[in-house]
Design a protein around this motif. Structure first.
Motif: not given
Length: 105
Positions: A53-59, A64-70
């Motif tokens: 759940e932490y990973v899901y909400y963090d991603r 939403k803030m425009g960042g893409i975590n690859t």
């Protein structure tokens, strides 16, 4: 999902960790792992569920803030969790990509 949904998800996860995992990851490897961990002991199932759940909400927040975590979060097998739920909406229809079948005008 808003704040009320997140709180409800946390409450559900406290009572039954696999149900919380199913809500964010669906039916897959993460759910199977969580069921096994919950059967081994209630605490390991909770740790795994709250990590997902932490990973899901963090991603989700990063998107939403425009960042893409690859980078991939370790120990997470669900693409829905890895992407924060983006691209997994209900009712999405894949548009056909090619010429229409013969006989259609």
């Amino acid at each position: 999902m808003g704040a009320a949904s997140a709180v409800l998800l946390v409450l559900v996860t406290i009572l039954l960790p696999p149900l919380g995992v199913y809500a964010i990851a669906g039916c897959g490897a993460d759910l199977f792992i969580n069921i096994c961990l919950t059967c081994l002991g209630y605490f390991p199932g909770h740790l795994h569920a709250f990590y997902l759940e932490y990973v899901y909400y963090d991603r989700r927040e990063q998107t939403k803030m425009g960042g893409i975590n690859t980078s991939r979060a370790p120990g997470v097998y669900s693409e829905r969790v890895q992407s924060g739920g983006t691209g997994y909406g209900y009712g999405t229809i894949v548009q056909p990509t090619g010429p229409p079948p013969a006989g259609h005008h």
